[in-house]
Design a protein around this motif. Structure first.
Motif, PDB file in Angstrom:
ATOM      1  N   SER A 164      -2.835   0.405   7.284  1.00  0.00           N
ATOM      2  CA  SER A 164      -2.123  -0.877   7.423  1.00  0.00           C
ATOM      3  C   SER A 164      -2.755  -1.846   6.438  1.00  0.00           C
ATOM      4  O   SER A 164      -3.896  -1.647   5.994  1.00  0.00           O
ATOM      5  CB  SER A 164      -2.264  -1.421   8.847  1.00  0.00           C
ATOM      6  OG  SER A 164      -3.603  -1.814   9.068  1.00  0.00           O
ATOM      7  N   ALA A 165      -2.034  -2.910   6.128  1.00  0.00           N
ATOM      8  CA  ALA A 165      -2.575  -3.927   5.228  1.00  0.00           C
ATOM      9  C   ALA A 165      -3.803  -4.589   5.874  1.00  0.00           C
ATOM     10  O   ALA A 165      -4.759  -4.962   5.179  1.00  0.00           O
ATOM     11  CB  ALA A 165      -1.508  -4.948   4.896  1.00  0.00           C
ATOM     12  N   THR A 166      -3.784  -4.712   7.192  1.00  0.00           N
ATOM     13  CA  THR A 166      -4.930  -5.306   7.896  1.00  0.00           C
ATOM     14  C   THR A 166      -6.194  -4.466   7.644  1.00  0.00           C
ATOM     15  O   THR A 166      -7.261  -5.006   7.309  1.00  0.00           O
ATOM     16  CB  THR A 166      -4.646  -5.375   9.426  1.00  0.00           C
ATOM     17  OG1 THR A 166      -3.434  -6.092   9.616  1.00  0.00           O
ATOM     18  CG2 THR A 166      -5.771  -6.044  10.176  1.00  0.00           C
ATOM     19  N   HIS A 196       3.590   1.860   2.777  1.00  0.00           N
ATOM     20  CA  HIS A 196       4.928   1.275   2.587  1.00  0.00           C
ATOM     21  C   HIS A 196       5.750   2.145   1.619  1.00  0.00           C
ATOM     22  O   HIS A 196       6.903   2.482   1.895  1.00  0.00           O
ATOM     23  CB  HIS A 196       4.843  -0.124   1.957  1.00  0.00           C
ATOM     24  CG  HIS A 196       4.046  -1.139   2.712  1.00  0.00           C
ATOM     25  ND1 HIS A 196       2.965  -1.800   2.167  1.00  0.00           N
ATOM     26  CD2 HIS A 196       4.184  -1.640   3.969  1.00  0.00           C
ATOM     27  CE1 HIS A 196       2.479  -2.660   3.036  1.00  0.00           C
ATOM     28  NE2 HIS A 196       3.182  -2.584   4.142  1.00  0.00           N
ATOM     29  N   GLY A 248       9.612   0.207  10.543  1.00  0.00           N
ATOM     30  CA  GLY A 248       8.748   1.067  11.348  1.00  0.00           C
ATOM     31  C   GLY A 248       9.010   0.767  12.825  1.00  0.00           C
ATOM     32  O   GLY A 248       9.460  -0.335  13.166  1.00  0.00           O
ATOM     33  N   HIS A 263       0.846  -1.210   0.000  1.00  0.00           N
ATOM     34  CA  HIS A 263       0.000   0.000   0.000  1.00  0.00           C
ATOM     35  C   HIS A 263       0.874   1.251   0.000  1.00  0.00           C
ATOM     36  O   HIS A 263       2.103   1.157   0.169  1.00  0.00           O
ATOM     37  CB  HIS A 263      -0.996  -0.021   1.176  1.00  0.00           C
ATOM     38  CG  HIS A 263      -0.383  -0.268   2.526  1.00  0.00           C
ATOM     39  ND1 HIS A 263       0.425   0.636   3.150  1.00  0.00           N
ATOM     40  CD2 HIS A 263      -0.464  -1.343   3.374  1.00  0.00           C
ATOM     41  CE1 HIS A 263       0.798   0.159   4.330  1.00  0.00           C
ATOM     42  NE2 HIS A 263       0.290  -1.048   4.486  1.00  0.00           N
TER      43      HIS A 263
HETATM   44  P1  ATP Z   1      -0.340  -6.036   8.378  1.00  0.00           P
HETATM   45  O1  ATP Z   1      -1.400  -5.031   8.731  1.00  0.00           O
HETATM   46  O2  ATP Z   1      -0.809  -7.174   7.508  1.00  0.00           O
HETATM   47  O3  ATP Z   1       0.425  -6.517   9.604  1.00  0.00           O
HETATM   48  P2  ATP Z   1       1.414  -3.872   7.544  1.00  0.00           P
HETATM   49  O4  ATP Z   1       0.632  -2.883   6.757  1.00  0.00           O
HETATM   50  O5  ATP Z   1       1.720  -3.558   8.967  1.00  0.00           O
HETATM   51  O6  ATP Z   1       0.749  -5.307   7.447  1.00  0.00           O
HETATM   52  P3  ATP Z   1       3.748  -5.216   6.438  1.00  0.00           P
HETATM   53  O7  ATP Z   1       3.448  -5.674   5.061  1.00  0.00           O
HETATM   54  O8  ATP Z   1       3.765  -6.237   7.490  1.00  0.00           O
HETATM   55  O9  ATP Z   1       2.768  -4.012   6.753  1.00  0.00           O
HETATM   56  O10 ATP Z   1       5.117  -4.387   6.336  1.00  0.00           O
HETATM   57  C1  ATP Z   1       5.867  -4.190   7.458  1.00  0.00           C
HETATM   58  C2  ATP Z   1       6.750  -2.962   7.379  1.00  0.00           C
HETATM   59  O11 ATP Z   1       6.059  -1.857   6.792  1.00  0.00           O
HETATM   60  C3  ATP Z   1       7.097  -2.542   8.798  1.00  0.00           C
HETATM   61  O12 ATP Z   1       8.410  -2.015   8.823  1.00  0.00           O
HETATM   62  C4  ATP Z   1       6.065  -1.458   9.077  1.00  0.00           C
HETATM   63  O13 ATP Z   1       6.480  -0.578  10.094  1.00  0.00           O
HETATM   64  C5  ATP Z   1       5.984  -0.770   7.728  1.00  0.00           C
HETATM   65  N1  ATP Z   1       4.712  -0.080   7.486  1.00  0.00           N
HETATM   66  C6  ATP Z   1       3.533  -0.648   7.208  1.00  0.00           C
HETATM   67  N2  ATP Z   1       2.578   0.280   7.036  1.00  0.00           N
HETATM   68  C7  ATP Z   1       3.179   1.491   7.180  1.00  0.00           C
HETATM   69  C8  ATP Z   1       2.701   2.841   7.140  1.00  0.00           C
HETATM   70  N3  ATP Z   1       1.422   3.125   6.913  1.00  0.00           N
HETATM   71  N4  ATP Z   1       3.592   3.830   7.357  1.00  0.00           N
HETATM   72  C9  ATP Z   1       4.890   3.542   7.614  1.00  0.00           C
HETATM   73  N5  ATP Z   1       5.397   2.285   7.680  1.00  0.00           N
HETATM   74  C10 ATP Z   1       4.552   1.267   7.472  1.00  0.00           C
END
Ligand code: ATP
Length: 212
Positions: free
Chosen positions: A179-181, A20, A107, A17
């Motif tokens: 977030s991906a969730t 990232h 993060g 997304h």
């Molecule tokens: P999920 O919600 O499925 O756990 P996620 O969106 O947290 O996934 P991941 O695909 O697990 O993301 O990616 C992990 C990395 O991306 C970590 O270093 C996390 O801190 C960073 N990250 C994820 N979303 C963001 C965001 N919105 N802003 C900054 N860093 C992010």
């Protein structure tokens, strides 16, 4: 000779997304890394298993990064068997580029979980760590971890390029609150997500009905 600097941004990317991409781009620009490799965690060992297969998540990642000149979709963890340990990815890059500066970008919420990672103490022997903010999460460093990381912390970003590994540096970014969730939930509910996902990846998600 100038040292090449490589950022490693790992994630399950289920799906990728703008949160990232935005964080990776800001770190790349603020720290002047030559490139950031977005490493797909094919079989993440420390969390619930992804919804979408590793190869489909990787296709979404490639589509998302096609217009990002300094971010590369990296499938090195897809090519290995067994759990996708970050320490193995860093060993792989360290072997390929012994003279390069390598920085793992995390993060703060991910960094706070570091002590549960496989061979976590080896990570700082292989790379620097750059910590970024994460909207909606506690961006304070956990006390347990603080004691261990204290000797490695640097406030001088030039050291990230002068040295190949061994420094922990905090780089503030303006994080996007997604977030991906949350994204999977929005997709499941058929709610709009176009502001959070690059168009090409979203078209692929919709074509396959992923997360619906
Ligand atoms: P999920 O919600 O499925 O756990 P996620 O969106 O947290 O996934 P991941 O695909 O697990 O993301 O990616 C992990 C990395 O991306 C970590 O270093 C996390 O801190 C960073 N990250 C994820 N979303 C963001 C965001 N919105 N802003 C900054 N860093 C992010």
């Amino acid at each position: 000779m100038r040292r090449v600097s490589i950022g490693i941004y790992g994630g399950t990317f289920d799906p990728i997304h703008w949160g990232h991409i935005n964080a990776a781009n800001q770190v790349q620009q603020k720290l002047g890394f030559d490139e950031v490799r977005m490493v797909l965690s094919a079989r993440p060992p420390h969390r619930t298993q992804p919804i979408v297969s590793a190869s489909d998540r990787f296709s979404l990642l490639q589509l998302a990064l096609q217009d990002q000149p300094t971010l590369y979709a990296d499938d090195c963890e897809l090519k290995r068997s067994g759990p996708s340990y970050m320490v193995d990815t860093l060993l792989h890059y360290r072997k390929q580029a012994p003279e390069s500066s390598i920085a793992l970008i995390l993060g703060m919420e991910a960094f706070n979980g570091l002590m549960s990672w496989h061979r976590w103490q080896d990570i700082i022997e292989l790379a620097h760590i750059v910590i970024t903010d994460r909207a909606g999460f506690n961006n304070q460093l956990e006390t347990k971890l603080a004691t261990y990381v204290e000797p490695f912390i640097s406030t001088d970003k030039t050291q990230l390029k002068l040295l190949t590994h061994g420094k922990i540096y905090s780089q503030p970014v303006e994080p996007l609150a997604i977030s991906a969730t949350q994204l999977r939930q929005l997709l499941k509910n058929n709610e709009p997500v176009s502001q959070w996902v690059p168009d090409a990846s979203l078209a692929e998600i919709q074509r396959h009905g992923f997360y619906s």
